[in-house]
Design a protein around this motif. Sequence first.
Motif, short mmCIF file in Angstrom:
data_model
loop_
_atom_site.label_atom_id
_atom_site.label_comp_id
_atom_site.label_asym_id
_atom_site.label_seq_id
_atom_site.Cartn_x
_atom_site.Cartn_y
_atom_site.Cartn_z
N ASP A 35 -8.18 -16.28 35.38
CA ASP A 35 -8.26 -16.95 33.99
C ASP A 35 -9.62 -17.78 33.89
OD1 ASP A 35 -5.70 -16.45 33.47
OD2 ASP A 35 -4.75 -18.23 34.07
N ARG A 38 -12.12 -15.42 32.88
CA ARG A 38 -12.11 -14.99 31.46
C ARG A 38 -12.62 -15.83 30.32
NH1 ARG A 38 -6.93 -14.06 32.82
NH2 ARG A 38 -6.37 -11.77 33.41
N ALA A 42 -15.42 -15.56 27.77
CA ALA A 42 -15.34 -16.10 26.43
C ALA A 42 -16.19 -16.99 25.74
CB ALA A 42 -13.82 -16.53 26.07
N LEU A 75 -9.29 -8.16 36.68
CA LEU A 75 -10.22 -8.16 35.22
C LEU A 75 -10.80 -6.67 35.23
CD1 LEU A 75 -12.35 -11.08 35.77
CD2 LEU A 75 -10.62 -11.08 34.37
N GLU A 78 -8.62 -4.96 33.21
CA GLU A 78 -8.65 -5.21 31.74
C GLU A 78 -10.02 -4.83 31.04
OE1 GLU A 78 -8.10 -9.39 31.80
OE2 GLU A 78 -6.03 -9.18 32.25
N LEU A 80 -12.75 -5.77 31.83
CA LEU A 80 -13.79 -6.73 31.38
C LEU A 80 -14.80 -6.69 32.66
CD1 LEU A 80 -11.33 -9.65 30.75
CD2 LEU A 80 -12.66 -8.38 29.11
N SER A 170 -6.66 -14.41 25.24
CA SER A 170 -7.66 -14.86 26.15
C SER A 170 -8.60 -13.79 26.74
CB SER A 170 -7.07 -15.68 27.45
OG SER A 170 -6.30 -14.70 28.46
N GLN A 171 -7.70 -12.56 26.90
CA GLN A 171 -8.64 -11.31 27.23
C GLN A 171 -9.28 -10.92 26.03
OE1 GLN A 171 -6.12 -8.09 28.53
NE2 GLN A 171 -7.84 -6.44 28.38
N ALA A 174 -12.35 -12.72 25.61
CA ALA A 174 -13.62 -12.24 26.47
C ALA A 174 -14.13 -10.94 25.94
CB ALA A 174 -13.03 -12.12 27.87
N GLU A 175 -13.34 -10.07 25.25
CA GLU A 175 -13.71 -8.75 24.97
C GLU A 175 -14.94 -9.03 23.91
OE1 GLU A 175 -11.27 -5.18 25.77
OE2 GLU A 175 -10.00 -6.75 25.07
#
Length: 233
Positions: A35, A38, A42, A75, A78, A80, A170-171, A174-175
């Motif tokens: 978290d 991320r 972000a 991560l 995901e 990231l 939240s993901q 970040a992207e």
Amino acid sequence: MAPSEAAVRVSSAASASAAARLRVTVPSVADRVADELRLQLAEGILLPGARLTESTIAEDLGVSRNTVREAFAELASERLVVRHPNRGVFVASLGAGDIHDVYTVRRVLEVSAIRRGGNPEAVAAVRAAVEEGKLAAAANDDEALGSANQHFHGAIVALAGSRRLNTIMSQVLAEMRLFFHKATVDAHFYSGYLKDNEEICAALEAGELDRSAELLESYLDRSEEKQAEVHGD
């Protein structure tokens, strides 16, 4: 008097249920590290292509390297971060092929949330993000302006009052920041959205939820087109 076998079974089942609830409601340390990373993505603290060192992150966050390794795996699933054999773990550099997918998710999350409206506190959070952006623009602080824009979109999804949607967002945030790093070579990239944010927020505050959603959809369409141009799609 010894408890009956049935009573023992009931007691054991209750204990197992309580333990299960604890596991579900209390995030693991690795989840909390993920978290935090991320959030740093972000907020633009971790840049695309940056190498992430287990020992450094472990020391900074006061956790074990094993825990950081678990967070990296989460991560990586995901997209990231990426792990390169014999080189290490790096912040992902997302490409043109990811843009449409991210914006499709954003339309589902953000537009549906704003159509539902929200309680006064949630609406006030959207307004606070708009004002944060104005202050950053007045100070010519592009990084703060970018973060304010992220906070604005996070606050829109928070209107729904769903912890699960906030986690998904939240993901996405970040992207988004990974995309936007390339776009922000244009110093006016974020400031160009300030007027849109104001109009979307004003309609929301006036209870004009359909109009607010339409403005947001138009905003997302133009933003996706801009990202596609920047990334050569």
